[in-house]
Motif scaffolding. Structure first.
Motif, PDB file in Angstrom:
ATOM      1  N   VAL A 168       0.824  -1.208   0.000  1.00  8.61           N
ATOM      2  CA  VAL A 168       0.000   0.000   0.000  1.00  8.61           C
ATOM      3  C   VAL A 168       0.855   1.254   0.000  1.00  8.61           C
ATOM      4  O   VAL A 168       0.624   2.184  -0.758  1.00  8.61           O
ATOM      5  CB  VAL A 168      -0.959   0.011   1.216  1.00  8.61           C
ATOM      6  N   ARG A 169       1.856   1.285   0.875  1.00 11.93           N
ATOM      7  CA  ARG A 169       2.727   2.460   0.908  1.00 11.93           C
ATOM      8  C   ARG A 169       4.048   2.111   1.577  1.00 11.93           C
ATOM      9  O   ARG A 169       4.167   1.093   2.260  1.00 11.93           O
ATOM     10  CB  ARG A 169       2.054   3.629   1.627  1.00 11.93           C
ATOM     11  N   THR A 170       5.028   2.977   1.360  1.00 10.03           N
ATOM     12  CA  THR A 170       6.335   2.849   2.010  1.00 10.03           C
ATOM     13  C   THR A 170       6.686   4.179   2.663  1.00 10.03           C
ATOM     14  O   THR A 170       6.138   5.235   2.310  1.00 10.03           O
ATOM     15  CB  THR A 170       7.436   2.484   1.002  1.00 10.03           C
ATOM     16  N   GLY A 171       7.607   4.129   3.598  1.00 11.94           N
ATOM     17  CA  GLY A 171       8.065   5.340   4.257  1.00 11.94           C
ATOM     18  C   GLY A 171       9.413   5.111   4.906  1.00 11.94           C
ATOM     19  O   GLY A 171       9.937   3.993   4.915  1.00 11.94           O
ATOM     20  N   CYS A 172       9.971   6.166   5.482  1.00  9.73           N
ATOM     21  CA  CYS A 172      11.288   6.040   6.097  1.00  9.73           C
ATOM     22  C   CYS A 172      11.446   7.053   7.219  1.00  9.73           C
ATOM     23  O   CYS A 172      11.099   8.241   7.060  1.00  9.73           O
ATOM     24  CB  CYS A 172      12.370   6.255   5.036  1.00  9.73           C
ATOM     25  N   LEU A 354      -4.861   8.245 -11.861  1.00 10.47           N
ATOM     26  CA  LEU A 354      -3.903   7.210 -12.229  1.00 10.47           C
ATOM     27  C   LEU A 354      -2.509   7.806 -12.384  1.00 10.47           C
ATOM     28  O   LEU A 354      -1.519   7.244 -11.894  1.00 10.47           O
ATOM     29  CB  LEU A 354      -4.340   6.535 -13.534  1.00 10.47           C
ATOM     30  N   ALA A 355      -2.426   8.964 -13.045  1.00  6.38           N
ATOM     31  CA  ALA A 355      -1.126   9.620 -13.236  1.00  6.38           C
ATOM     32  C   ALA A 355      -0.496   9.975 -11.904  1.00  6.38           C
ATOM     33  O   ALA A 355       0.718   9.813 -11.706  1.00  6.38           O
ATOM     34  CB  ALA A 355      -1.297  10.876 -14.087  1.00  6.38           C
ATOM     35  N   ARG A 359       3.167   8.722 -10.500  1.00  3.86           N
ATOM     36  CA  ARG A 359       4.227   9.681 -10.130  1.00  3.86           C
ATOM     37  C   ARG A 359       4.643   9.495  -8.674  1.00  3.86           C
ATOM     38  O   ARG A 359       5.824   9.605  -8.342  1.00  3.86           O
ATOM     39  CB  ARG A 359       3.736  11.110 -10.362  1.00  3.86           C
ATOM     40  N   ASP A 360       3.673   9.220  -7.805  1.00  2.32           N
ATOM     41  CA  ASP A 360       3.996   8.997  -6.391  1.00  2.32           C
ATOM     42  C   ASP A 360       4.908   7.791  -6.219  1.00  2.32           C
ATOM     43  O   ASP A 360       5.779   7.769  -5.357  1.00  2.32           O
ATOM     44  CB  ASP A 360       2.719   8.794  -5.576  1.00  2.32           C
ATOM     45  N   HIS A 398       0.886  10.492 -18.763  1.00  2.00           N
ATOM     46  CA  HIS A 398       1.171  11.638 -17.892  1.00  2.00           C
ATOM     47  C   HIS A 398       1.941  11.197 -16.648  1.00  2.00           C
ATOM     48  O   HIS A 398       2.811  11.920 -16.155  1.00  2.00           O
ATOM     49  CB  HIS A 398      -0.133  12.337 -17.495  1.00  2.00           C
ATOM     50  N   GLY A 399       1.624  10.006 -16.146  1.00  2.00           N
ATOM     51  CA  GLY A 399       2.320   9.515 -14.967  1.00  2.00           C
ATOM     52  C   GLY A 399       3.784   9.222 -15.240  1.00  2.00           C
ATOM     53  O   GLY A 399       4.646   9.439 -14.384  1.00  2.00           O
TER      54      GLY A 399
END
Length: 472
Positions: A168-172, A354-355, A359-360, A398-399
């Motif tokens: 789902v997501r990553t972080g640091c 979606l783009a 990009r994220d 665009h992404g």
């Protein structure tokens, strides 16, 4: 018995460098009348190196010759020669991936790396590798739950959130065992990271003699930052103070947490001497273990902790693309292309949405030199309308625009049978080279090689290199 390969994984981290040699058994699971589908049917660890402190010439320069010496010596001890190795991976992780000369280190190991997967893993990719190495993704999938995995090393704590097996997501966070270093004999502080000043966190001064008691305020705040990241402590003041530059993190309370990295070893099996490693590692592990918040949460403990990011290397699963492909101005072959795969829920919706998701996610494979060549993997949709294909094309084009602006080829791998029409729709939106291929099933952390067209240009040979993690 299937084909056997000797595989090596070399992991160069902020604090430690290690090597592992494995024998992989490959089997073709396809029927005699279909395209071969090779997968790993067995994995046997033949040799685990000692865990070495990563040699540094300064706070910002890795000792490339020192790393090479470690690898040469471990090969000698293992009894294997580099000419016997068939496949492998060299991954530079943690703060070392941000050192000035990471590429020089990879160059120093070139004769050991051959045609291996070679990457400098920034915090996002390291989060993925560590979570997969510890088995957090599989646990999340098998138990239909959400798992937040913390990989806590010397300089950083990398976060990866998996929901029902999907990333789902990553972080640091700037939370790690070697942010403060002490003389192992006297307890005198020899190094203090500037992170503490930026975070407004109390920390001892260089030259000060410390005890576990004097370090407790520093440790408490670091643990509170981890608790807030998991939604197990109200607020996000500590979390925001320790987030690495350019990192954001959306907080949600998670039902299960897991840990890997050097500090994880100290959560369950701390050495009796708190100065055993001359840093905060032992005390930070003990502080996490004593946290009521982490005790309340469910906890999955992977089979691997400090070795979770050590990869053996890729199972070379040779495949062919589907026959509905699109390519323009491509110079083949393309080798060692990392895969960026969106979560299923991120593929739908309007083109702008979606783009934005694409990009994220591009930052997952950003190294110290910026963006790298990668391939975007999509599941695709069943029987999409012409209008929907146009919307997907706009969102993907665009992404991927930042990738094109950086001089790389936009590559899209679609599981569904629609790459040709998607490529045709993208062609007017993106100048220069473009490649869309279908019938390719890959995941984050995989790498692919794409060969020159065969069968009259109708299909492309593909080698999927799935990184192999030691979870035994």
């Amino acid at each position: 018995m299937g084909e056997q390969l000797l595989s090596v994984g070399i992991d160069i981290g902020t604090s430690t460098t290690q090597l592992i040699l494995s024998r992989l058994t490959l089997e073709n699971r396809a029927t005699p009348f279909t395209v071969p589908r090779v997968s790993i049917s067995g994995r046997e660890v033949l040799y685990r190196s000692a865990i070495h402190f990563t040699p540094l010439l300064s706070d910002t320069v890795i000792d490339a010759a020192g790393v090479r010496t470690i690898v040469e010596e471990e090969y000698r001890k293992s009894g294997f020669d580099k000419t016997q190795v068939d496949t492998g991976a060299v991954i530079i992780t943690g703060e070392t991936a941000r050192k000035e000369n990471a590429r020089e280190v990879l160059s120093a190991l070139s004769e050991f790396a051959g045609d291996f997967v070679v990457a400098t893993a920034g915090p996002d990719l390291e989060s993925i590798l560590a979570a997969r190495g510890a088995g957090a993704d599989e646990y999340s999938r098998e138990h239909h739950t959400t798992v937040l995995h913390f990989d806590i090393g010397g300089g950083t704590a990398n976060l990866a959130l998996y929901r029902n097996g999907e990333l789902v997501r990553t972080g640091c966070l700037d939370v790690g065992g070697r942010l403060i270093k002490m003389d192992r004999g006297s307890g005198q502080v020899t190094y203090v990271s500037p992170v503490f000043v930026r975070a407004g966190c109390p920390a001892p001064a260089v030259g000060q003699r410390v005890t576990p008691e004097t370090l407790q305020p520093t440790l408490q705040i670091m643990v509170e930052a981890l608790e807030q990241a998991a939604g197990l402590r109200p607020g996000r003041d500590r979390l925001d103070a320790f987030l690495t530059q350019g990192t954001s993190w959306t907080v949600e309370e998670v039902p299960v947490v897991s840990f890997s990295g050097g500090v994880a070893d100290c959560i369950d099996n701390p050495p009796p001497d708190w100065l055993a490693f001359g840093d905060l590692g032992v005390l930070l592990g003990l502080a996490i273990a004593a946290s009521p918040a982490f005790q309340k949460a469910g906890r999955f403990r992977g089979a691997e902790t400090i070795r979770a990011t050590v990869v053996g290397a890729g199972s070379h699963a040779t495949d062919l693309s589907g026959s509905t492909i699109f390519y323009r101005d491509i110079t083949f072959p393309l080798k060692n292309i990392p895969i960026l795969k969106l979560a299923a829920g991120e593929e739908g919706g309007e083109p702008e949405k979606l783009a934005r998701h694409i990009r994220d996610r591009l930052s997952w494979y950003r190294d110290q030199g910026g963006l790298v060549q990668l391939a975007l993997a999509l599941r695709g949709e069943r029987n999409p309308s012409y209008r929907r294909i146009q919307e997907m094309a706009q969102g993907v084009a665009h992404g991927l625009a930042p990738l094109v602006e950086a001089g790389f080829v936009p590559i899209v791998a679609v599981e569904a049978d629609q790459a040709k029409v998607l490529g045709q729709a993208m062609a007017p939106l993106l100048p220069g080279p473009l490649l869309c291929l279908d019938s390719v099933g890959v995941d984050n952390g995989d790498y692919i090689d794409i060969g020159a067209p065969v069968a009259g240009g109708a299909v492309l040979p593909i080698v999927i290199k799935t990184l192999v993690f030691n979870k035994s």
